[in-house]
Design a protein around this motif. Sequence first.
Motif, PDB file in Angstrom:
ATOM      1  N   PHE A 252     -67.147  17.884 -19.354  1.00  0.00           N
ATOM      2  CA  PHE A 252     -67.197  19.313 -19.648  1.00  0.00           C
ATOM      3  C   PHE A 252     -67.715  20.118 -18.460  1.00  0.00           C
ATOM      4  O   PHE A 252     -67.273  21.249 -18.227  1.00  0.00           O
ATOM      5  CB  PHE A 252     -68.068  19.568 -20.882  1.00  0.00           C
ATOM      6  CG  PHE A 252     -67.318  19.493 -22.177  1.00  0.00           C
ATOM      7  CD1 PHE A 252     -66.728  20.620 -22.720  1.00  0.00           C
ATOM      8  CD2 PHE A 252     -67.194  18.286 -22.857  1.00  0.00           C
ATOM      9  CE1 PHE A 252     -66.031  20.560 -23.917  1.00  0.00           C
ATOM     10  CE2 PHE A 252     -66.498  18.206 -24.051  1.00  0.00           C
ATOM     11  CZ  PHE A 252     -65.905  19.344 -24.585  1.00  0.00           C
ATOM     12  N   ASN A 255     -64.774  20.268 -15.722  1.00  0.00           N
ATOM     13  CA  ASN A 255     -63.471  20.799 -16.108  1.00  0.00           C
ATOM     14  C   ASN A 255     -63.435  22.289 -15.800  1.00  0.00           C
ATOM     15  O   ASN A 255     -64.341  23.030 -16.196  1.00  0.00           O
ATOM     16  CB  ASN A 255     -63.231  20.560 -17.604  1.00  0.00           C
ATOM     17  CG  ASN A 255     -61.841  21.005 -18.031  1.00  0.00           C
ATOM     18  OD1 ASN A 255     -61.576  22.193 -18.177  1.00  0.00           O
ATOM     19  ND2 ASN A 255     -60.965  20.047 -18.222  1.00  0.00           N
ATOM     20  N   THR A 258     -64.018  24.691 -18.849  1.00  0.00           N
ATOM     21  CA  THR A 258     -65.251  24.648 -19.643  1.00  0.00           C
ATOM     22  C   THR A 258     -66.515  24.671 -18.793  1.00  0.00           C
ATOM     23  O   THR A 258     -67.606  24.799 -19.346  1.00  0.00           O
ATOM     24  CB  THR A 258     -65.275  23.381 -20.522  1.00  0.00           C
ATOM     25  OG1 THR A 258     -65.154  22.221 -19.681  1.00  0.00           O
ATOM     26  CG2 THR A 258     -64.133  23.394 -21.525  1.00  0.00           C
ATOM     27  N   SER A 269     -71.846  23.664 -18.401  1.00  0.00           N
ATOM     28  CA  SER A 269     -70.854  24.104 -19.382  1.00  0.00           C
ATOM     29  C   SER A 269     -71.579  24.893 -20.467  1.00  0.00           C
ATOM     30  O   SER A 269     -72.120  24.296 -21.414  1.00  0.00           O
ATOM     31  CB  SER A 269     -70.124  22.905 -20.000  1.00  0.00           C
ATOM     32  OG  SER A 269     -69.209  23.330 -20.991  1.00  0.00           O
ATOM     33  N   LEU A 416     -60.286  18.085 -24.750  1.00  0.00           N
ATOM     34  CA  LEU A 416     -60.073  19.196 -23.824  1.00  0.00           C
ATOM     35  C   LEU A 416     -58.610  19.618 -23.790  1.00  0.00           C
ATOM     36  O   LEU A 416     -58.294  20.797 -23.613  1.00  0.00           O
ATOM     37  CB  LEU A 416     -60.543  18.808 -22.421  1.00  0.00           C
ATOM     38  CG  LEU A 416     -62.057  18.681 -22.231  1.00  0.00           C
ATOM     39  CD1 LEU A 416     -62.384  18.192 -20.835  1.00  0.00           C
ATOM     40  CD2 LEU A 416     -62.742  20.023 -22.483  1.00  0.00           C
ATOM     41  N   TYR A 423     -63.586  20.477 -29.497  1.00  0.00           N
ATOM     42  CA  TYR A 423     -64.721  20.157 -28.648  1.00  0.00           C
ATOM     43  C   TYR A 423     -65.826  19.451 -29.449  1.00  0.00           C
ATOM     44  O   TYR A 423     -66.185  19.870 -30.546  1.00  0.00           O
ATOM     45  CB  TYR A 423     -65.297  21.414 -28.008  1.00  0.00           C
ATOM     46  CG  TYR A 423     -64.412  22.051 -26.952  1.00  0.00           C
ATOM     47  CD1 TYR A 423     -63.264  21.420 -26.509  1.00  0.00           C
ATOM     48  CD2 TYR A 423     -64.737  23.290 -26.402  1.00  0.00           C
ATOM     49  CE1 TYR A 423     -62.449  21.999 -25.543  1.00  0.00           C
ATOM     50  CE2 TYR A 423     -63.927  23.884 -25.434  1.00  0.00           C
ATOM     51  CZ  TYR A 423     -62.779  23.231 -25.010  1.00  0.00           C
ATOM     52  OH  TYR A 423     -61.987  23.813 -24.057  1.00  0.00           O
TER      53      TYR A 423
END
Length: 460
Positions: A252, A255, A258, A269, A416, A423
Amino acid sequence: MAGIGFELRKLLNRGTFISVLQAYSVAGIISSGPWIISILGIFAIGVMAGTTTGDLSSTFVGEFQVSVTYLMAMSLVLTGPLQFLLARFVSDRHYEKRDDLILPNLLGAIALVTLVSGTLAAVVLGYFFSASLLYRVMMLAGFVLLCNIWLVVVLLSAAKAWKLILSAFVAAYGITLSIAMVMRDHGSEGLLFGFVTGNSVLLFTLLALVARTYPARQLLAFGFLRRNQVFTSLAFTGFFYNFAIWADKFIFWFNPLTGETVIPPLRSSPIYDLPIFLAYLSIVPGMAVFLVRVETDFAVHCERFYTGITRGATLEKIQNIKTDMVASVRQGIYDIFKVQGMTVITLIAFGPQLLAWVGIPPLYRILLNVDLVGVGVQMLLLAILNVLFYLDKRRVALLLTAFYALSNICLTALTLIIGPAAYGYGFAASGSLTAIAGLIVLSRKLENLEYETFVLQRLD
């Protein structure tokens, strides 16, 4: 775990409500260890620093919390293999009644970890970070300190001075909070200075307690690195277990959809971090039940089982002891499931009020609920792994933790792709699948325990 187990059994044997409450309270605090206390300390520093500056979203507060989160994550992953190896080494020395070797080997492990962690941190901070020199120095010191604290914590459960241990944690984090508040005008560097100072006090206080518990005849030893003392499966288990805990967070964080950059290259995140770390506070009741049940019931039956084998007890007596041991495992897992389940249900029911109290928007409620379930299942998995360690089923524990890490990575990545509605479900599903697999394997291992002990005669 002999020391704290002895203390817990002594409290429970008094038979009063106060002594039972005291036993579970001590077990909850000791078993949760620096993990929960650190989270509370970091959270308190962030809230108080933000309150005094009039802005809970102050940049330096976020930088501090993210920095310490990475320090904890990377130090646990790095030292995970050695934590498990050192725990086995200490257990073997207890069995051999050679406690004088424990402190020198702990100091040897600390020397090794200080060298390795310090070198790695210096390279990473020097090459990848462009923050101020003071910030990088504080990060280097904090990383080395945490790596060493995790090693010392391995030996704390054998110390009977639980009141002194609790006092050490309270005093150290009190110092951390006090200095951080005094130094808050210096930004994240000032808060990190408080964190480093408090953890320095904690490390040396705990080392003093260990030294008092384990008198030694030499200063340094590296017996834990001898070929016949290094259990490769335990080292990999330590790595996979700690990595599995953090895998979904890393995904997370990094990415693009996020995560966001806080201090290059550190990322966080906002949508995922607050609920998951809040959920981890819910494990305290389950950890308390786990420690009390394991140390007051299962550990006693397990010791009697193997003592009966080594001292030539009859097969009928050994089978009777095993029946009691299996019953204690079932009861312990049931109690953990019951207490942790009730904790999760209660927190889910009061989710809106809890989120409002800590200042988290209501839209996080679903994610918090999913994370609460995931953390509760992780508590069950921890109990299963500990029973496997008692039975020396190291290969099974390795496979379970490897599956946990791999499934957490794959399922979290899948969520994701699905989108925000999914999530947290990857983390919860991976823990659930691993716990179910662990229960099935543990049941079979207990069923065939006599056969594997007498016939196979091998370590697995």
